[in-house]
Design an enzyme around this catalytic site. Structure first.
Site, PDB file in Angstrom:
ATOM      1  N   HIS A 582      -2.534  24.670 -20.543  1.00 51.76           N
ATOM      2  CA  HIS A 582      -2.669  25.597 -19.421  1.00 51.76           C
ATOM      3  C   HIS A 582      -3.413  26.858 -19.873  1.00 51.76           C
ATOM      4  O   HIS A 582      -3.533  27.136 -21.080  1.00 51.76           O
ATOM      5  CB  HIS A 582      -1.286  25.981 -18.902  1.00 51.76           C
ATOM      6  N   ASN A 588       2.536  33.717 -23.571  1.00 55.03           N
ATOM      7  CA  ASN A 588       1.585  33.580 -24.673  1.00 55.03           C
ATOM      8  C   ASN A 588       1.162  34.952 -25.177  1.00 55.03           C
ATOM      9  O   ASN A 588       1.072  35.181 -26.394  1.00 55.03           O
ATOM     10  CB  ASN A 588       0.342  32.803 -24.229  1.00 55.03           C
ATOM     11  N   HIS A 720       1.290  21.389 -22.148  1.00 51.84           N
ATOM     12  CA  HIS A 720       1.708  22.433 -23.072  1.00 51.84           C
ATOM     13  C   HIS A 720       1.469  22.000 -24.514  1.00 51.84           C
ATOM     14  O   HIS A 720       1.218  20.827 -24.790  1.00 51.84           O
ATOM     15  CB  HIS A 720       3.184  22.746 -22.842  1.00 51.84           C
TER      16      HIS A 720
END
Length: 768
Positions: A582, A588, A720
């Site tokens: 993504h 993040n 992911h």
């Protein structure tokens, strides 16, 4: 008693409920069934296909004809066929089984409306009982007057779909979309593509230069003949004092077996066992180190009796020996044959493997898949693919190719005379190398191996009886016979064989190599005897994955069942699979684990760039699909992509970090130092408290792998880091120990191209 059946379409992953409903169809080509087969309102699911690898993209195949297919002979109202592959178009429809004869014709319709249609030559085609009458093989079109003739291969398949099957398929289809009782969301959900396609996008978008974004692959897969990637012939290679004995190598992810491992007392391997023990003791005297291939360093290995020894370990981490002799005895008593007390896999896979070992006979605990088939029928490719799948699941699996043994012992430059059935020297030499390979495989199994893939023609009952005799008391044999009757596929395989096989590496003349191989093939055909003995699986015309047949006989047990399930869903149809993380999320940016946050500004920009990329890369692939997890950062990344169905898989959710969810690694290290250290030592097996391990992720991803193998159209997987590491490890055939450390950068697309030549990889980095 054997069973057989054609491959059908699952409800999972289907673009519409109607497609899933068609999955209960019967055998291909059974349109002329007896009247009683049509009772109770059954319907015919008919599929018409046209194939031409050289057709221009400006010409789109259409169908015009009578009711109930089209209902009009007007070319302007002709129904377009869907592009299934780059060279294949399809039109599917449902008709009553007792329908009147339908007449129709194929036509090619240029995208330029001003250009007239091209109608196929010859009489009108007739469809009766779901099957075509007359010559159904070729459709001819005269292009540019009479100067050019375009030729299409025509295929037809009709499946019987009963009301019960329709109802059951629809019920299962709907149940898959009901919210989970635990999470409150469906396990799988589908957003149907909007009716408008990507052609309505901006012109600037379509000018995107994909090659501009290509970046080198960190670890490019070896471009090697598949047979050369098989196990090294241990019985034929000597390397002095440090002889590599397959019994000392552990390809799995477990702790190494003790050198005093119990081999279940197999008398026919007593000599090999004693030799191995003697060699090990010599190494103990000369070295007290363990070589860890993953890091290239040496660490001491302490035997239970206090002696030191050397063990070559291809597994992960430092070796762990049982804490007590009783643990060793327990493992041996359960029939594991070594100090290993648990299989490499997790959860249900591990439980089933343990059950098989506890309840099966000694020889059932080891499995030999023995390939059978004429040359150029895809045996080696099937062996490589099956080996990769079983390794990924955590089963210690090794591929043994007899051709590799033959080339090592007798050289590669052997003429077709070597393979004649009236050449006693050749027969003896071939049986000798087959026996050597079988002995190596059994020795390896005694050292901890679980599944051996024995790759050779094995085309006579006499050869197969020899192998079964050698396997008695050592392992269970399942014959896997590959049968192909398609001349075009055989021709393609022969061409690849001559171009890639070491047997013809020194033959510069392609035609001379072709003639020699055809003579070799005829020698095998003269004595070929199909499998009819023992446990077997027959793959008949399943290369393309359509209209094929899988026959099984005397197959039982967890692992054989998984193998059958994998084979029935796999095929060689070329198609790309695109993997990407993504876009950057807020977690993040903050360095936090897990969570379900939205995208950062950089992540939103990547979502737009990804949509442009997909629009350009897959603009001609109308049947492609977009797969995401159920977490919003993947759904938001996919949201700008238009024109394709979007499927949400809960199995694609990120690894569950349990009580550590939302924490940074620094916070975990500070508040839970023991957990942090345990994870650092063994990321593969480490399970977050109330969460998952990488092995757990691999287990839940198996249905995703099966569905990716089954797909014939491109798939874009937006998921992911941990999940994509596990998926990528499958396609790249990376050892399980490497999964947690595979590089999976943000804002990068990994394109996996699957086809007959194997798996190829290409990477695109859209943003820094």
């Amino acid at each position: 008693m054997g069973t057989s059946g054609s491959k059908s379409i699952d409800g999972i992953g289907a673009e519409a409920a109607g497609v899933g409903a068609a999955g209960g169809g019967g055998e291909a080509g059974e349109g002329a069934a007896a009247p009683e087969a049509w009772h109770g309102g059954a319907q015919l699911y008919v599929s018409l296909k046209m194939e031409n690898a050289r057709i221009s993209g400006d010409l789109v195949p259409h169908v015009c004809g009578s009711e109930p297919i089209i209902g009009s002979w007007d070319p302007a109202r002709a129904l377009a066929m869907e592009r299934e592959l780059a060279s294949m178009w399809q039109l599917s429809f449902v008709v009553p089984p007792d329908h009147e004869t339908l007449d129709f014709k194929f036509l090619l319709k240029p995208k330029d409306a001003a250009t007239p249609c091209i109608i196929e030559e010859g009489p009108t085609r007739l469809l009766t009982g779901g099957m075509l009458e007359g010559d159904v093989r070729v459709a001819l079109f005269k292009h540019n007057g009479d100067d050019e003739v375009l030729e299409f291969r025509v295929f037809n398949k009709a499946d019987i779909v009963s009301p019960l099957e329709l109802a059951a398929s629809w019920r299962v289809y709907k149940e898959n979309f009901q919210p989970s009782r635990v999470r409150g969301i469906p396990d799988i959900s589908i957003n149907v593509a909007p009716t408008h396609g990507t052609e309505e996008g901006s012109g600037a978008t379509l000018e995107l230069d994909l090659e501009h974004y290509v970046v080198p692959t960190p670890t490019a897969p070896p471009n090697e003949y598949p047979a050369n990637l098989a196990a090294t012939p241990a019985s034929l290679i000597q390397t002095g004092a440090l002889q590599t004995n397959d019994m000392l190598l552990n390809d799995g992810i477990q702790s190494p077996s003790s050198v005093s491992a119990d081999f279940d007392g197999h008398s026919n391997h007593k000599k090999n066992t004693e030799t191995w023990a003697t060699d090990s003791s010599k190494k103990i005297q000369t070295s007290g180190l363990v070589e860890s291939k993953s890091v290239g360093t040496f660490t001491p290995l302490q035997k239970p009796d206090g002696q030191k020894g050397m063990f070559i370990d291809r597994g992960v981490g430092s070796p762990k020996l049982p804490k007590s002799t009783s643990a060793c005895s327990l493992a041996s008593g359960l029939g594991f044959g070594s100090a290993k007390t648990m299989p490499e896999a997790a959860g249900a896979v591990a439980a089933a493997a343990v059950a098989d070992r506890l309840h099966g006979s000694k020889e059932d605990r080891k499995l030999a898949i023995v390939l059978v088939g004429l040359p150029a029928r895809g045996k080696t490719f099937t062996a490589v693919k099956l080996t990769r799948y079983l390794r990924w699941l955590g089963h210690e699996t090794r591929h043994f190719n007899v051709g590799k043994y033959r080339r090592l012992k007798h050289g590669a430059n052997l003429s077709a005379d070597f393979f004649r059935d009236d050449n006693p020297e050749g027969i003896e030499a071939r049986n000798e190398v087959a026996a050597l390979a079988m002995e190596d495989m059994i020795d390896w199994m005694h050292g901890g191996g679980q599944v051996g893939i024995f790759d050779a023609t094995n085309s006579t009952r006499k050869r197969r009886c020899m192998l079964m005799k050698m396997a008695e008391g050592n392992c269970k044999i399942i014959f896997l016979e590959t049968i192909c009757n398609d001349p075009s596929i055989i021709e393609r395989n022969i061409r690849l064989k001559i171009q890639q096989s070491p047997d013809y590496a020194d033959q510069p003349d392609y035609e001379a190599g072709l003639q020699d191989f055809m003579e070799r093939l005829m020698n095998y055909e003269k004595v070929y005897e199909p499998v009819g003995e023992g446990s077997y699986i027959k793959m008949i015309d399943m290369v393309k994955g359509q209209g094929g047949q899988l026959q099984v006989n005397n197959i039982s047990g967890y692992l054989p069942g998984r193998i059958v399930f994998f084979l029935v869903n796999s095929h060689l149809t070329p198609r790309p699979i695109l993997l990407t993380r993504h876009g950057e999320s807020l977690h993040n940016v903050r360095g936090r684990v897990g969570g379900d946050t939205v995208l950062s500004e950089a992540g939103e920009l990547y979502a737009k760039k990804l949509a442009n990329f997909i629009e350009k890369r897959l603009k001609s692939e109308k049947t492609a699909t977009i797969w995401t997890s159920t977490l919003q950062r993947t759904i938001l990344t996919a949201s700008p992509i238009l024109g394709f169905p979007k499927i949400q898989w809960r199995a694609l959710d990120e690894i569950n970090s349990g009580v550590c969810d939302g924490m940074t690694y620094e916070e975990i290290k500070k508040t839970m130092p023991e957990e942090f250290e345990s994870r650092r030592k063994d990321k593969l097996r480490y399970r977050y408290p109330r969460g998952e391990s990488y092995l757990d992720v691999i287990q839940r991803l198996e249905p995703v792998i099966i569905e990716l193998e089954r797909q014939r159209a491109p798939v874009v997987v937006i998921s992911h880091q941990a999940v994509l590491r596990a998926l990528y490890a499958y396609f790249a055939d990376r050892p399980l120990r490497e999964v947690p450390d595979i590089e999976m950068p943000l804002h990068t697309i990994i394109e996996i191209q699957m086809g007959v030549t194997g798996v190829e990889e290409k990477r695109y980095k859209l943003m820094d």
